[in-house]
Design a protein around this motif. Structure first.
Motif, PDB file in Angstrom:
ATOM      1  N   VAL A  34       0.805  -1.249   0.001  1.00 52.90           N
ATOM      2  CA  VAL A  34      -0.083  -0.113   0.065  1.00 52.90           C
ATOM      3  C   VAL A  34       0.738   1.217   0.098  1.00 52.90           C
ATOM      4  O   VAL A  34       2.034   1.201   0.146  1.00 52.90           O
ATOM      5  CB  VAL A  34      -0.872   0.052   1.258  1.00 52.90           C
ATOM      6  CG1 VAL A  34      -1.818  -1.068   1.323  1.00 52.90           C
ATOM      7  CG2 VAL A  34      -0.169   0.131   2.396  1.00 52.90           C
ATOM      8  N   GLU A  35       0.116   2.344  -0.242  1.00 53.27           N
ATOM      9  CA  GLU A  35       0.828   3.632  -0.162  1.00 53.27           C
ATOM     10  C   GLU A  35       0.016   4.539   0.415  1.00 53.27           C
ATOM     11  O   GLU A  35      -1.197   4.342   0.491  1.00 53.27           O
ATOM     12  CB  GLU A  35       1.250   4.110  -1.525  1.00 53.27           C
ATOM     13  CG  GLU A  35       0.045   4.399  -2.532  1.00 53.27           C
ATOM     14  CD  GLU A  35       0.565   4.816  -3.967  1.00 53.27           C
ATOM     15  OE1 GLU A  35       1.743   5.467  -4.079  1.00 53.27           O
ATOM     16  OE2 GLU A  35      -0.193   4.812  -4.927  1.00 53.27           O
ATOM     17  N   MET A  36       0.580   5.569   0.977  1.00 53.12           N
ATOM     18  CA  MET A  36      -0.271   6.905   1.963  1.00 53.12           C
ATOM     19  C   MET A  36      -0.651   7.829   0.839  1.00 53.12           C
ATOM     20  O   MET A  36       0.277   8.162  -0.001  1.00 53.12           O
ATOM     21  CB  MET A  36       0.611   7.390   3.177  1.00 53.12           C
ATOM     22  CG  MET A  36       1.141   6.389   4.010  1.00 53.12           C
ATOM     23  SD  MET A  36      -0.047   6.639   5.411  1.00 53.12           S
ATOM     24  CE  MET A  36       0.474   8.376   5.962  1.00 53.12           C
ATOM     25  N   LYS A  37      -1.815   8.133   0.911  1.00 55.99           N
ATOM     26  CA  LYS A  37      -2.118   9.220  -0.231  1.00 55.99           C
ATOM     27  C   LYS A  37      -2.861  10.324   0.589  1.00 55.99           C
ATOM     28  O   LYS A  37      -3.862  10.190   1.439  1.00 55.99           O
ATOM     29  CB  LYS A  37      -3.309   8.756  -0.965  1.00 55.99           C
ATOM     30  CG  LYS A  37      -2.553   7.810  -2.217  1.00 55.99           C
ATOM     31  CD  LYS A  37      -3.579   7.755  -3.334  1.00 55.99           C
ATOM     32  CE  LYS A  37      -3.083   7.080  -4.469  1.00 55.99           C
ATOM     33  NZ  LYS A  37      -3.745   6.586  -5.721  1.00 55.99           N
ATOM     34  N   LEU A  38      -2.461  11.473   0.659  1.00 54.52           N
ATOM     35  CA  LEU A  38      -3.093  12.497   1.272  1.00 54.52           C
ATOM     36  C   LEU A  38      -4.099  13.225   0.603  1.00 54.52           C
ATOM     37  O   LEU A  38      -4.322  13.522  -0.571  1.00 54.52           O
ATOM     38  CB  LEU A  38      -1.809  13.956   1.432  1.00 54.52           C
ATOM     39  CG  LEU A  38      -2.323  15.005   2.016  1.00 54.52           C
ATOM     40  CD1 LEU A  38      -2.653  14.852   3.314  1.00 54.52           C
ATOM     41  CD2 LEU A  38      -1.100  16.201   1.658  1.00 54.52           C
ATOM     42  N   ASN A  39      -5.196  13.127   1.570  1.00 57.73           N
ATOM     43  CA  ASN A  39      -6.692  13.526   0.883  1.00 57.73           C
ATOM     44  C   ASN A  39      -7.082  14.983   1.381  1.00 57.73           C
ATOM     45  O   ASN A  39      -8.065  15.463   0.765  1.00 57.73           O
ATOM     46  CB  ASN A  39      -7.664  12.484   1.260  1.00 57.73           C
ATOM     47  CG  ASN A  39      -7.509  11.145   1.050  1.00 57.73           C
ATOM     48  OD1 ASN A  39      -7.158  11.183  -0.539  1.00 57.73           O
ATOM     49  ND2 ASN A  39      -7.725  10.065   1.443  1.00 57.73           N
ATOM     50  N   GLY A  40      -6.462  15.600   2.259  1.00 58.16           N
ATOM     51  CA  GLY A  40      -6.833  17.037   2.694  1.00 58.16           C
ATOM     52  C   GLY A  40      -6.128  17.290   3.965  1.00 58.16           C
ATOM     53  O   GLY A  40      -5.332  16.463   4.542  1.00 58.16           O
ATOM     54  N   THR A  41      -6.393  18.490   4.149  1.00 58.71           N
ATOM     55  CA  THR A  41      -5.482  19.502   5.435  1.00 58.71           C
ATOM     56  C   THR A  41      -6.313  20.377   6.082  1.00 58.71           C
ATOM     57  O   THR A  41      -6.928  20.919   5.285  1.00 58.71           O
ATOM     58  CB  THR A  41      -4.222  20.044   4.697  1.00 58.71           C
ATOM     59  OG1 THR A  41      -3.332  18.950   4.210  1.00 58.71           O
ATOM     60  CG2 THR A  41      -3.306  20.810   5.989  1.00 58.71           C
ATOM     61  N   VAL A  42      -6.485  20.185   7.344  1.00 58.17           N
ATOM     62  CA  VAL A  42      -7.286  21.103   8.214  1.00 58.17           C
ATOM     63  C   VAL A  42      -6.235  21.949   8.799  1.00 58.17           C
ATOM     64  O   VAL A  42      -5.629  21.570   9.641  1.00 58.17           O
ATOM     65  CB  VAL A  42      -8.285  20.344   9.272  1.00 58.17           C
ATOM     66  CG1 VAL A  42      -9.012  21.502   9.908  1.00 58.17           C
ATOM     67  CG2 VAL A  42      -9.141  19.452   8.335  1.00 58.17           C
ATOM     68  N   ARG A  43      -6.197  23.206   8.511  1.00 60.71           N
ATOM     69  CA  ARG A  43      -5.278  24.267   9.217  1.00 60.71           C
ATOM     70  C   ARG A  43      -5.964  25.040  10.235  1.00 60.71           C
ATOM     71  O   ARG A  43      -7.281  25.446  10.114  1.00 60.71           O
ATOM     72  CB  ARG A  43      -4.732  25.242   8.153  1.00 60.71           C
ATOM     73  CG  ARG A  43      -4.270  24.583   6.862  1.00 60.71           C
ATOM     74  CD  ARG A  43      -3.364  25.452   6.202  1.00 60.71           C
ATOM     75  NE  ARG A  43      -2.451  24.475   5.199  1.00 60.71           N
ATOM     76  CZ  ARG A  43      -1.332  24.027   5.621  1.00 60.71           C
ATOM     77  NH1 ARG A  43      -0.795  24.024   6.470  1.00 60.71           N
ATOM     78  NH2 ARG A  43      -0.660  23.163   4.362  1.00 60.71           N
ATOM     79  N   TYR A  44      -5.162  25.511  11.379  1.00 57.28           N
ATOM     80  CA  TYR A  44      -5.566  26.110  12.548  1.00 57.28           C
ATOM     81  C   TYR A  44      -4.860  27.324  12.632  1.00 57.28           C
ATOM     82  O   TYR A  44      -3.670  27.390  12.295  1.00 57.28           O
ATOM     83  CB  TYR A  44      -5.687  25.509  13.597  1.00 57.28           C
ATOM     84  CG  TYR A  44      -6.298  24.263  13.839  1.00 57.28           C
ATOM     85  CD1 TYR A  44      -7.700  23.962  14.150  1.00 57.28           C
ATOM     86  CD2 TYR A  44      -6.163  22.919  13.080  1.00 57.28           C
ATOM     87  CE1 TYR A  44      -8.578  23.053  14.065  1.00 57.28           C
ATOM     88  CE2 TYR A  44      -6.869  21.780  13.148  1.00 57.28           C
ATOM     89  CZ  TYR A  44      -8.169  21.855  13.375  1.00 57.28           C
ATOM     90  OH  TYR A  44      -8.887  20.829  13.387  1.00 57.28           O
ATOM     91  N   ASP A  45      -5.337  28.088  13.531  1.00 61.24           N
ATOM     92  CA  ASP A  45      -4.542  29.599  13.907  1.00 61.24           C
ATOM     93  C   ASP A  45      -3.747  29.710  15.202  1.00 61.24           C
ATOM     94  O   ASP A  45      -3.247  30.636  15.662  1.00 61.24           O
ATOM     95  CB  ASP A  45      -5.649  30.943  13.698  1.00 61.24           C
ATOM     96  CG  ASP A  45      -6.560  30.792  14.485  1.00 61.24           C
ATOM     97  OD1 ASP A  45      -6.753  29.558  15.556  1.00 61.24           O
ATOM     98  OD2 ASP A  45      -7.692  31.594  14.485  1.00 61.24           O
ATOM     99  N   GLY A  46      -3.428  28.377  15.760  1.00 61.51           N
ATOM    100  CA  GLY A  46      -2.704  28.430  16.838  1.00 61.51           C
ATOM    101  C   GLY A  46      -2.235  26.668  17.144  1.00 61.51           C
ATOM    102  O   GLY A  46      -2.569  26.016  16.219  1.00 61.51           O
ATOM    103  N   ASP A  47      -1.387  26.807  18.259  1.00 62.11           N
ATOM    104  CA  ASP A  47      -0.997  25.287  18.261  1.00 62.11           C
ATOM    105  C   ASP A  47      -1.994  24.288  18.823  1.00 62.11           C
ATOM    106  O   ASP A  47      -3.120  24.651  19.757  1.00 62.11           O
ATOM    107  CB  ASP A  47      -0.188  25.446  19.477  1.00 62.11           C
ATOM    108  CG  ASP A  47       1.129  25.913  19.007  1.00 62.11           C
ATOM    109  OD1 ASP A  47       1.493  26.374  17.832  1.00 62.11           O
ATOM    110  OD2 ASP A  47       2.168  26.069  19.854  1.00 62.11           O
TER     111      ASP A  47
END
Length: 354
Positions: A34-47
């Motif tokens: 198998v291989e890892m496939k990036l499907n999305g990213t959720v970004r935040y404005d802090g740690d």
């Protein structure tokens, strides 16, 4: 009779030969690469301090805000703390928000909608959901003497005390009607941690001098205890242990214990026998199970399906703080964003074109 035994022996040998000859072929069928496939990213404005992946989205906590996002990254709801001491726990499809100033427990669903608000009694230090029951850890010194206790509570706020001690509870677990409380005590010579197995009025105490208990759970006919130094098996009054150096992470399954220690991932039976061992490298310090396999990671690399024909390595672009899984999705938490992955089978012919 003798002929029957000979035929039986020949049958066993034949089955063993077939298994050895076809073993690799069977693994090839059921353990496809198998291989890892990036499907999305959720970004935040802090740690981000902590998060939970659910079938409906992502819930995160940064110490001030509880945020609910869809799997597509859309922010669904945001709940602010009051700046006072708060505890957030992600519990089987629910999020518990313990407000220690108002002495109230707020229960939210995966979309950030309030399901329940429960007024609490006494000084609640921690809350858990175990076996579909809410457990409260309380501290009390109203009589001038320190007491700690564990209570069960339903969603109407009705409480029932199941355990009380003059000691210091550092953690607790439950399975069925049995409670496993972990306490710590100190003296001039060092410290001691204890497991108290409590069922109704019956209690058993097991002491571990100068060892920190990390986890306790029943396994088949024994109680397994993991400390910072050893793995123990308890049966009746008998306690046996084996030394394990540099314990990093662990999983207690229904039939075995997986321990990541040093540069190895090793599996143990309830009788403390080593079942199998795999070298994974000294840099990995976290362990989780996913898709019927075992994964280790840290600080920027992940090794998936350890010991299998489909074993693979994936390198992240920055330090990964935590990894959670749900159904077929794997979520990796970084400082200010969360990445969502799936594992996709590699079709023959695609490898050569990459």
């Amino acid at each position: 009779m003798r002929k029957k035994n000979i035929f039986l022996l020949l049958g066993v040998i034949l089955v063993a030969l077939i298994y050895n000859l076809l073993g690799n072929y069977i693994k090839e069928i059921f353990q496809k690469p198998v291989e890892m496939k990036l499907n999305g990213t959720v970004r935040y404005d802090g740690d981000i301090e902590n998060f939970q992946l659910t079938e409906n989205g992502i819930i995160s906590w940064d110490g001030n805000f509880l945020k609910f996002a869809s799997l597509q990254g859309e922010m669904l709801n945001e709940i602010a703390s009051n700046g006072y001491d708060s505890t957030v726990r992600f519990e089987n499809g629910e999020t518990f928000f313990l407000d220690k100033q108002l002495n109230a427990l707020y229960v939210y669903n995966d979309f950030g909608q309030l399901k329940n608000k429960i007024a609490l009694k006494g000084s609640v230090f921690n809350v858990k959901k175990l076996n579909d029951k809410i457990y409260l850890h309380k501290k009390d010194n109203s009589t001038g003497k320190d007491f700690e206790s564990i209570w069960t509570m339903n969603y109407d706020g009705n409480e029932n005390k199941i355990y009380e001690t003059e000691g210091y509870i550092i953690n607790f677990f439950a399975k069925g009607s049995t409670l496993y409380a972990i306490e710590i005590s100190t003296d001039f010579y060092g410290y001691s941690t204890s497991v108290i197995v409590s069922k109704g009025e019956n209690r058993q105490r097991f002491e571990f001098n100068n060892e920190a208990i990390l986890h306790v759970a029943p396994l088949k006919n024994r109680i397994m205890v993991i400390t910072d130094k050893k793995l123990y098996a308890i049966k009746g009054e008998k306690k046996e242990g084996i030394e394990i150096n540099e314990i990093k992470d662990f999983i207690i399954e229904d039939d075995k214990v997986a321990i990541l220690h040093g540069d190895s991932l090793e599996f143990y039976s309830e009788k403390l026998k080593s079942l199998e061992k795999h070298l994974v490298g000294i840099g990995h310090d976290r362990l989780f199970s996913f898709d019927n396999g075992y994964f280790v990671y840290g600080p920027t690399e992940m090794l998936g399906f350890v010991g299998e024909a489909r074993e693979f390595t994936y390198k992240f672009e920055s330090l990964v703080k935590d990894i959670k899984t749900e159904n077929r999705i794997l979520a990796a938490m970084f400082r200010e964003h969360i990445e969502l992955y799936t594992l996709e089978p590699i079709v023959k012919g695609e490898e050569e074109t990459k």
